[in-house]
Design a protein around this motif. Structure first.
Motif, mmCIF file in Angstrom:
data_model
loop_
_atom_site.group_PDB
_atom_site.id
_atom_site.type_symbol
_atom_site.label_atom_id
_atom_site.label_comp_id
_atom_site.label_asym_id
_atom_site.label_seq_id
_atom_site.Cartn_x
_atom_site.Cartn_y
_atom_site.Cartn_z
ATOM 1 N N ARG A 113 0.819 -1.218 0.000
ATOM 2 C CA ARG A 113 0.000 0.000 0.000
ATOM 3 C C ARG A 113 0.850 1.263 0.000
ATOM 4 N N SER A 114 2.150 1.085 -0.076
ATOM 5 C CA SER A 114 3.043 2.249 -0.093
ATOM 6 C C SER A 114 2.965 2.951 -1.438
ATOM 7 N N ARG A 115 3.240 4.219 -1.423
ATOM 8 C CA ARG A 115 3.187 5.014 -2.647
ATOM 9 C C ARG A 115 4.163 4.468 -3.695
ATOM 10 N N TRP A 116 5.403 4.154 -3.277
ATOM 11 C CA TRP A 116 6.404 3.678 -4.233
ATOM 12 C C TRP A 116 5.999 2.345 -4.838
ATOM 13 N N PHE A 117 5.399 1.439 -4.045
ATOM 14 C CA PHE A 117 4.981 0.142 -4.562
ATOM 15 C C PHE A 117 3.885 0.329 -5.608
ATOM 16 N N ARG A 118 2.917 1.171 -5.297
ATOM 17 C CA ARG A 118 1.815 1.393 -6.242
ATOM 18 C C ARG A 118 2.306 2.036 -7.527
ATOM 19 N N GLN A 119 3.284 2.934 -7.426
ATOM 20 C CA GLN A 119 3.840 3.544 -8.635
ATOM 21 C C GLN A 119 4.580 2.511 -9.477
ATOM 22 N N HIS A 121 4.057 -0.618 -9.661
ATOM 23 C CA HIS A 121 3.172 -1.665 -10.168
ATOM 24 C C HIS A 121 1.900 -1.094 -10.810
ATOM 25 N N ALA A 122 1.910 0.174 -11.159
ATOM 26 C CA ALA A 122 0.722 0.838 -11.710
ATOM 27 C C ALA A 122 0.219 0.182 -12.992
ATOM 28 N N GLU A 123 1.132 -0.380 -13.779
ATOM 29 C CA GLU A 123 0.732 -0.982 -15.052
ATOM 30 C C GLU A 123 0.206 -2.410 -14.904
ATOM 31 N N VAL A 124 0.249 -2.957 -13.703
ATOM 32 C CA VAL A 124 -0.230 -4.328 -13.482
ATOM 33 C C VAL A 124 -1.743 -4.287 -13.275
ATOM 34 N N PRO A 125 -2.499 -4.934 -14.157
ATOM 35 C CA PRO A 125 -3.964 -4.953 -14.008
ATOM 36 C C PRO A 125 -4.379 -5.651 -12.697
ATOM 37 N N ALA A 126 -5.443 -5.186 -12.090
ATOM 38 C CA ALA A 126 -5.909 -5.718 -10.802
ATOM 39 C C ALA A 126 -6.151 -7.226 -10.843
ATOM 40 N N ASP A 127 -6.648 -7.749 -11.958
ATOM 41 C CA ASP A 127 -6.941 -9.183 -12.026
ATOM 42 C C ASP A 127 -5.671 -10.047 -12.048
ATOM 43 N N THR A 128 -4.523 -9.450 -12.379
ATOM 44 C CA THR A 128 -3.256 -10.192 -12.381
ATOM 45 C C THR A 128 -2.935 -10.704 -10.986
ATOM 46 N N TRP A 129 -3.195 -9.896 -9.971
ATOM 47 C CA TRP A 129 -2.887 -10.282 -8.583
ATOM 48 C C TRP A 129 -3.698 -11.502 -8.139
ATOM 49 N N LYS A 130 -4.808 -11.751 -8.809
ATOM 50 C CA LYS A 130 -5.695 -12.848 -8.412
ATOM 51 C C LYS A 130 -5.378 -14.175 -9.110
ATOM 52 N N ARG A 131 -4.400 -14.184 -9.980
ATOM 53 C CA ARG A 131 -4.036 -15.420 -10.666
ATOM 54 C C ARG A 131 -3.572 -16.454 -9.643
ATOM 55 N N PRO A 132 -3.878 -17.733 -9.888
ATOM 56 C CA PRO A 132 -3.527 -18.787 -8.914
ATOM 57 C C PRO A 132 -2.049 -18.845 -8.532
ATOM 58 N N MET A 133 -1.159 -18.563 -9.458
ATOM 59 C CA MET A 133 0.275 -18.618 -9.161
ATOM 60 C C MET A 133 0.769 -17.364 -8.433
ATOM 61 N N ILE A 134 -0.052 -16.316 -8.371
ATOM 62 C CA ILE A 134 0.353 -15.066 -7.727
ATOM 63 C C ILE A 134 -0.401 -14.884 -6.403
ATOM 64 N N ARG A 135 -1.708 -14.907 -6.436
ATOM 65 C CA ARG A 135 -2.601 -14.839 -5.274
ATOM 66 C C ARG A 135 -2.660 -13.489 -4.572
#
Length: 161
Positions: A113-119, A121-135
């Protein structure tokens, strides 16, 4: 008198070793664990459930709150003995005079949730985080193939399908 030229990188390595050895030797002679031992303990304890996040990902105040409340560690009891808590807490607080010291504590002390992390990873679509290998966005090693070594260079990213 004969002089031998030593490659510059060997001089730098020798200087780093000379700089680190006195504090390590002094700590060991006083019965206090060395930084190397504490780093090993940090990796052993924290990498049981997730990667041992590099300490410069959060400011010292965030690490203090996290380590000070391990019985409620993001929904899990990650309690450690008091001596381990003290050692790891002190080591994490030794943030270098780098970016972490200047960073504001992220909401709930969460790296994701840090500003630098969000910047970053800004190009990573939200559904990518939900992939089974990522979670989860906190599963750095799922995409950063060298995260375990603290290397988050974009050349070593592989996003699982």
């Amino acid at each position: 008198m004969q002089f031998t030229l030593v490659p510059r990188h060997l001089v730098c390595v020798a200087a780093v070793i000379a700089t680190l050895m006195p504090p390590i030797a002094a700590a060991e002679s006083e019965g206090t664990p060395s930084r190397v031992d504490v780093l090993a303990k940090y990796r052993q304890e924290c990498a049981t459930c997730h990667i041992a996040y590099p300490r410069d990902m959060l400011p010292a105040a965030s690490w203090q709150r996290i380590v000070g409340n391990l019985q409620h560690h993001f929904g899990t009891d990650a309690s450690l003995d008091a001596d381990s808590v003290r050692q790891i807490s002190a080591w994490l607080s030794e943030t270098s005079a780098g970016e972490a010291a200047a960073r504001a504590a992220p909401p709930e002390d969460r790296i994701t949730r840090s500003r630098w992390f969000r910047q970053e990873h800004a190009e990573v679509p939200a559904d990518t985080w939900k992939r089974p290998m990522i979670r989860s966005a906190s599963n750095c090693a799922a995409c950063h193939t060298r995260a375990e070594q603290g290397n988050f260079n974009e050349h070593f990213i592989r996003i699982p399908q």
